[in-house]
Design a protein around this motif. Sequence first.
Motif, PDB file in Angstrom:
ATOM      1  N   ASP A 416      -7.897 -89.939 -44.864  1.00 45.71           N
ATOM      2  CA  ASP A 416      -7.378 -89.074 -45.914  1.00 45.71           C
ATOM      3  C   ASP A 416      -7.873 -87.654 -45.673  1.00 45.71           C
ATOM      4  N   GLN A 418      -7.847 -85.292 -47.545  1.00 49.65           N
ATOM      5  CA  GLN A 418      -8.436 -84.729 -48.758  1.00 49.65           C
ATOM      6  C   GLN A 418      -9.764 -85.388 -49.132  1.00 49.65           C
ATOM      7  N   GLU A 419     -10.227 -86.297 -48.302  1.00 47.57           N
ATOM      8  CA  GLU A 419     -11.542 -86.893 -48.551  1.00 47.57           C
ATOM      9  C   GLU A 419     -12.620 -85.818 -48.433  1.00 47.57           C
ATOM     10  N   GLU A 444      -9.316 -71.518 -47.460  1.00 45.64           N
ATOM     11  CA  GLU A 444      -8.854 -72.059 -48.741  1.00 45.64           C
ATOM     12  C   GLU A 444      -9.720 -71.586 -49.915  1.00 45.64           C
ATOM     13  N   THR A 447     -10.477 -73.496 -53.243  1.00 39.00           N
ATOM     14  CA  THR A 447     -11.078 -74.841 -53.268  1.00 39.00           C
ATOM     15  C   THR A 447     -12.601 -74.802 -53.355  1.00 39.00           C
ATOM     16  N   THR A 503     -13.259 -80.748 -48.131  1.00 42.25           N
ATOM     17  CA  THR A 503     -12.323 -81.784 -47.675  1.00 42.25           C
ATOM     18  C   THR A 503     -12.285 -81.792 -46.149  1.00 42.25           C
TER      19      THR A 503
END
Length: 572
Positions: A416, A418-419, A444, A447, A503
């Motif tokens: 994933d 986004q983990e 980003e 985030t 992430t």
Amino acid sequence: MSIVSKWRQGIRLVVVASLLAVASGVGTAAEDATQVAKETKSDIPKIADEPKTVDPATLMPDKLAKKVTVDFSQSSLREVLNWLREKQGMSVLVDDTALSELGVLIDEPISDRLQDAPIYLLLDRLRALGLFWYFEDDIVHVTSAEKAEEHMTTVPYEVGDLLQAGYTADDLIDVIEGCIAPETWEAVGGPSVLSVLGDVMFIRQTDDVQRKVQGLLAALRKHARRTFVLDPAQHVQMRQRMKENVSLDLVDMPLVAAVEQLSKNAQIDIRLDEAALREEHVRPREPVTLKLTDRKLETVLQALVANLDLTWTLRDGVVWITSRDVAESQSKTAVFDVRDLCRDKSESDALLDALMSQTGAEAWDELGGPGSMRFPQPGTLVVSNRESVLADVLELLETYRAALRASRPRAQKTVDPQEVITVYYRLHANVASDLMSLLPQLVEPQTWKGRGRADAPGEILIAASLPEVSDRPLRRAGKSDKQGEAGVQTLVESRAVLIVTQTRAAHDEIAKVIGRVQSGDATGAAASGGFGGGGGFGGGGMGGFGGAYLSVPETIEPNMGPQGRTNSSNRR
């Protein structure tokens, strides 16, 4: 490790992975594996069956490529040559000196025929008399093998399209010199020369070899499962006939009559190579006995001559019963499309090792054998050897394909992107200090925690790390390196560690930024891998030989990342 061993190890790992998945309560492992299998197989290139050969007729002058039906039973060399001149309108020059040296008379008896076949085959079959030919200035020259080999021309070949397709000049030189008349090139002391200037390859060679080079280049441009280089189209039909069943019932029948009967039953041109039989002291009227029903023609042929220590081969549009020495001395070259079995150099090397070991290493030039095998680029295999070995290579490739199709690919754990994980980046202290404030701005920005984003995953901390200490020798001013050292200077570089929680996708970008800060845009420090899905950290794929469709998975240390960074999972 052999390719078969790699398969077996890969299959064992598939089984172990499935058992572990069940034990850990992953109920969808079988479904995942099935889905992976479907996706993987859909990505495997489909291998075409055509073209099966590069027909020499397509590379011949029109007069020699013309198809005719003619019967020269109980004729002479003079009659054949006159037919070429008078009926086909060709200019033919005969080297009388060469014929005299060979002991061949112009009235030498010849028995031959063509059935809707190109004329050049008739000229090729004159080799039974020791005669060769070449074509120059619209004239057919008939001479000895020695004189034909002395006649060399330089031909330019435009290879820009092949270079554009991914072949390099060195690849092309290697495959040509390794698979086409390898003993004739300048690199091994021969008279022939090959050089490349820009997109043009210049080759000085004999007429016969020039056609083989043309055929190889044509096959590299378009090839299939197995594409013979410069092999008559008639052989394609003959190979198919060899797989068809025939019956034969003989009792003490002369060999020449038995071959004639088998030729009639199978509707294929089968002849005795009388010169080779004389060398083996086998008479054409040697009695043979054989009874076989509904067996493949190739099996019947081999059984017919087995007791005479003879074999058969395809040459010049005819199935010849000949000696084993003659058959083994006649090599052919073929190009195989193996894109479904290997995609890069390591996989190509694995496939090469497997084929050589399974067909007998003594058959290949690496151990002094007559054959050669080259990968001018991954997925394209060129093999030069006797036809029986080329058949073995094709059979092995089909066996490998069947094994890959039957094998159950292992399911890969989906990563994933986004983990959220924590990564420790050890850097020069000044670099770490600057990046602590820059990274949240460059990667980003929305985030990272702070400014009303308490639920954002990104967080960055800095900690001191042990310094790096190194000694550097000092030299006397104005003295050369050889005149001695003045002493040693100890250098201490301060280090710090950035502790970044983000992430996996963000860590991919962070690694790139750090690389660019340290080295500029010329090199990315983490270009070889990332942390996200697909090709990133923890990603996996399905491979073939040595790492493709059925490979032993690479060992990935879950707590180590690029640049010695330590990773720890931190799901939220």
